[in-house]
Write a protein that holds these residues in place. Structure first.
Motif, PDB file in Angstrom:
ATOM      1  N   GLU A   1       4.007  -9.026   7.303  1.00  0.00           N
ATOM      2  CA  GLU A   1       3.538 -10.212   8.035  1.00  0.00           C
ATOM      3  C   GLU A   1       2.830 -11.193   7.112  1.00  0.00           C
ATOM      4  O   GLU A   1       2.718 -12.383   7.438  1.00  0.00           O
ATOM      5  CB  GLU A   1       2.604  -9.784   9.175  1.00  0.00           C
ATOM      6  CG  GLU A   1       3.311  -9.066  10.306  1.00  0.00           C
ATOM      7  CD  GLU A   1       2.365  -8.530  11.362  1.00  0.00           C
ATOM      8  OE1 GLU A   1       2.841  -8.106  12.430  1.00  0.00           O
ATOM      9  OE2 GLU A   1       1.138  -8.527  11.120  1.00  0.00           O
ATOM     10  N   ASP A   2       2.368 -10.689   5.983  1.00  0.00           N
ATOM     11  CA  ASP A   2       1.766 -11.544   4.952  1.00  0.00           C
ATOM     12  C   ASP A   2       2.880 -12.064   4.057  1.00  0.00           C
ATOM     13  O   ASP A   2       3.460 -11.312   3.264  1.00  0.00           O
ATOM     14  CB  ASP A   2       0.768 -10.725   4.137  1.00  0.00           C
ATOM     15  CG  ASP A   2       0.211 -11.486   2.938  1.00  0.00           C
ATOM     16  OD1 ASP A   2       0.522 -12.696   2.798  1.00  0.00           O
ATOM     17  OD2 ASP A   2      -0.516 -10.873   2.135  1.00  0.00           O
ATOM     18  N   PRO A   3       3.242 -13.344   4.149  1.00  0.00           N
ATOM     19  CA  PRO A   3       4.385 -13.850   3.379  1.00  0.00           C
ATOM     20  C   PRO A   3       4.164 -13.808   1.878  1.00  0.00           C
ATOM     21  O   PRO A   3       5.126 -13.883   1.097  1.00  0.00           O
ATOM     22  CB  PRO A   3       4.538 -15.287   3.870  1.00  0.00           C
ATOM     23  CG  PRO A   3       3.199 -15.658   4.416  1.00  0.00           C
ATOM     24  CD  PRO A   3       2.612 -14.400   4.975  1.00  0.00           C
ATOM     25  N   GLY A   4       2.922 -13.653   1.452  1.00  0.00           N
ATOM     26  CA  GLY A   4       2.638 -13.599   0.028  1.00  0.00           C
ATOM     27  C   GLY A   4       2.742 -12.209  -0.573  1.00  0.00           C
ATOM     28  O   GLY A   4       2.487 -12.041  -1.763  1.00  0.00           O
ATOM     29  N   ARG A   5       3.101 -11.215   0.231  1.00  0.00           N
ATOM     30  CA  ARG A   5       3.182  -9.837  -0.253  1.00  0.00           C
ATOM     31  C   ARG A   5       4.623  -9.353  -0.136  1.00  0.00           C
ATOM     32  O   ARG A   5       5.194  -9.337   0.950  1.00  0.00           O
ATOM     33  CB  ARG A   5       2.270  -8.929   0.573  1.00  0.00           C
ATOM     34  CG  ARG A   5       2.171  -7.503   0.025  1.00  0.00           C
ATOM     35  CD  ARG A   5       1.649  -6.511   1.058  1.00  0.00           C
ATOM     36  NE  ARG A   5       0.369  -6.834   1.601  1.00  0.00           N
ATOM     37  CZ  ARG A   5      -0.790  -6.241   1.268  1.00  0.00           C
ATOM     38  NH1 ARG A   5      -0.794  -5.311   0.352  1.00  0.00           N
ATOM     39  NH2 ARG A   5      -1.913  -6.574   1.863  1.00  0.00           N
ATOM     40  N   SER A   6       5.234  -8.962  -1.243  1.00  0.00           N
ATOM     41  CA  SER A   6       6.598  -8.434  -1.206  1.00  0.00           C
ATOM     42  C   SER A   6       6.552  -6.929  -0.934  1.00  0.00           C
ATOM     43  O   SER A   6       5.774  -6.200  -1.540  1.00  0.00           O
ATOM     44  CB  SER A   6       7.336  -8.717  -2.517  1.00  0.00           C
ATOM     45  OG  SER A   6       6.629  -8.185  -3.616  1.00  0.00           O
ATOM     46  N   VAL A   7       7.398  -6.481   0.006  1.00  0.00           N
ATOM     47  CA  VAL A   7       7.397  -5.096   0.466  1.00  0.00           C
ATOM     48  C   VAL A   7       8.808  -4.543   0.342  1.00  0.00           C
ATOM     49  O   VAL A   7       9.766  -5.150   0.833  1.00  0.00           O
ATOM     50  CB  VAL A   7       6.916  -4.986   1.922  1.00  0.00           C
ATOM     51  CG1 VAL A   7       6.937  -3.533   2.394  1.00  0.00           C
ATOM     52  CG2 VAL A   7       5.510  -5.574   2.086  1.00  0.00           C
ATOM     53  N   LEU A   8       8.935  -3.405  -0.310  1.00  0.00           N
ATOM     54  CA  LEU A   8      10.209  -2.712  -0.431  1.00  0.00           C
ATOM     55  C   LEU A   8      10.077  -1.349   0.231  1.00  0.00           C
ATOM     56  O   LEU A   8       9.153  -0.589  -0.072  1.00  0.00           O
ATOM     57  CB  LEU A   8      10.586  -2.534  -1.901  1.00  0.00           C
ATOM     58  CG  LEU A   8      11.790  -1.628  -2.198  1.00  0.00           C
ATOM     59  CD1 LEU A   8      13.073  -2.202  -1.613  1.00  0.00           C
ATOM     60  CD2 LEU A   8      11.923  -1.384  -3.693  1.00  0.00           C
TER      61      LEU A   8
END
Length: 529
Positions: free
Chosen positions: A30-37
């Protein structure tokens, strides 16, 4: 897709798209500044229509099928002379995709035990807002206890089925109280089962959380990807060794979160050199961090099946395989409602073969003793991912273990013998009166038929850094390392007095919130122990 990811170094790698992993990844992204894989060993459907229908049908329990392709089976011992096969989901949504859909909250007493290890944030009063946040309760709506805006839709089972009505009447005949809402912390008794099944469809967290988030540019979910090892450099987890499409690669990450389940998370830590030093050395695994609590013990609940013969044909279940549930307290009164009698409207012959009705077959009660116990242990024998762990539940070791399960079976027998239940039943199949009235013979009967409720917790338990029984802090950060967390039922020191599916969602929500807080305060991933 994976080649692009390898070049980008995501902020967070989530290992496992199970119940908690889907929640955590959806919330973090939900935080667009955090990339999640997200890395999942099993298949990852990208749309509801891509799930095999049997994985969504709430009348079925795919995890009970010997040949279910969405399941990984673990060879275990429930007692030294009772080998068993334990299933775990290996698909988007994890075990929540193949389980029964039971969605009952932990009891206040559970939170008291957990907060003794994890601090005030793990108290029931602190967790209640999170419990409300994650659900849309279709029976009660929004009130001080329930929520109406969360991803998980909760519906209770219908009590109008003749067998369920007989169960309710039998409990009343025995003087046992009603418990209409098992998510409201009322005194234990008989009531419907809260489920994450609506209109006959079991909605796992892959559907309720992650599918909605897949369009976000900062979220990537890759299926068919096995994680062999966590890489640690100078006291910090910096990446993982993965296998995808027959090729191994090193994937670097800012932070790593293990959501591989109570077996999978501990096993990966062991294979990465994180665990009891003596055990790792015996398995020829270099010790990266001597963490005695990892896999040293775990908590689960023993279970047996008591079957009964219906009078004539019984109506096929419509919305769920569950009927009602009764919680009663064992004779010591130490853990209120620690005995669970769970009604199945599908015969065991149907549960194990994927059929919602089997004409002429007996129906069953699943009978469990759910007092907290931490006797189980995991032992990793090799760093090779294909060599299984030794998993010992160590059930029935104590007089209390045996007594509680005897009491649960006897209460079930009393229900079946009641006037009310005889309206629908011609009697129980086993155990007979001679066995039921003799402790030694009943113990033998139970031991020969013993199963497990599949409630594994506590393989990587939380607690203070100076406690050798603890491996992580209250936010899942591993003691003694930076950049590595665990966010699944592994961290619960004991299994709750109710099945842990709802609590697994809570863990995902809570640790996602802790990670957002840490990022905002500039303490992301730090935990020197």
């Amino acid at each position: 897709m994976l080649r692009n990811v390898l070049d980008q170094r995501p902020d967070v790698v989530v290992i496992g798209a199970g119940v908690a992993g889907c929640v955590l990844a959806a919330r973090l992204s939900e935080d667009p500044g955090r990339s999640v894989l997200v890395l999942e060993a099993g298949p990852v459907p990208r749309d509801l229509s891509e799930f095999p229908p049997e994985l969504l049908d709430a009348r079925l329990v795919p995890g009970a099928w010997a040949e279910c392709r969405a399941v990984q089976h673990h060879a275990v011992h429930l007692t030294p002379d009772r080998p068993y096969s334990v299933p775990r989901g290996r698909v988007l949504g994890g075990s929540g995709t193949v389980n029964g859909g039971y969605f009952v909250r932990a009891r206040r007493e559970d939170f008291e035990r957990w907060s003794a290890a994890g601090g005030a944030d793990w108290s029931y009063d602190r967790m209640l807002p999170v419990l409300r946040l994650l659900e849309t309760d279709l029976d009660y709506g929004a009130d001080p206890v329930h929520g109406d805006r969360g991803p998980v839709r909760v519906r209770r089972t219908d009590l109008r089925h003749p067998a369920v009505a007989a169960f309710a009447a039998a409990a009343d005949e025995l003087g046992l109280p009603d418990e209409p809402d098992k998510n409201a912390q009322s005194p234990p008794g008989f009531g419907p089962v809260p489920t994450n099944a609506v209109d006959g469809r079991r909605i796992n967290t892959g559907v309720s959380y992650l599918l909605e988030a897949l369009g976000r540019p900062n979220l990537t979910v890759i299926g068919g990807c096995r994680v062999h090892e966590i890489v640690v450099r100078r006291g910090r987890a910096t990446g993982v060794v993965i296998e995808h499409g027959g090729r191994r690669d090193l994937l670097e990450a800012g932070e790593i979160v293990l959501c591989a389940g109570a077996f999978g998370s501990a096993h990966l830590l062991h294979r990465s050199g994180i665990g009891p030093g003596a055990m790792l050395r015996a398995a020829d695994i270099p010790v990266v961090l001597d963490s005695p609590a990892v896999g040293a013990r775990f908590s689960d609940h023993p279970q047996v099946v008591v079957e009964w013969t219906p009078r004539g044909d019984v109506a096929e279940p419509v919305g769920s395989w569950f009927g009602g549930a009764l919680h009663v307290s064992s004779s010591d009164g130490q853990y209120p409602g620690d005995l669970e009698i769970l009604q199945s409207l599908v015969p065991m012959a149907g549960l194990t073969t994927g059929r919602p009705a089997v004409p002429g077959a007996p129906l069953a009660f699943l009978v469990s003793a759910q007092a907290p116990r931490t006797d189980g242990s995991l032992r990793t024998r090799s760093a090779e991912i294909t060599i299984p762990m030794d998993i010992d539940y160590r059930y029935l070791r104590t007089t209390d273990d045996r007594r509680r399960l005897r009491e649960a079976v006897r209460v079930t027998a009393d229900l079946l013998a009641s006037r009310a239940f005889r309206e629908v039943s011609s009697g129980r199949l086993e155990p007979g009166a001679a066995i039921l009235d003799d402790d030694r013979r009943l113990d033998h009967w139970i031991r020969a038929r013993l199963g497990t409720a599949q409630h594994t917790c506590g393989t990587v338990p939380m607690g203070p850094a100076d406690d050798p029984r603890a491996a992580v802090d209250p936010s899942g950060r591993l003691h003694g390392l930076c950049g590595l967390r665990v966010a699944d039922t592994s961290i619960l020191p004991t299994a709750p007095l109710r099945g842990p599916a709802a609590t697994a969602v809570l863990v995902g929500e809570f640790i996602a919130g802790a990670m957002r807080h840490d990022a905002a305060s500039g303490t992301r991933g730090h935990n020197g122990g």
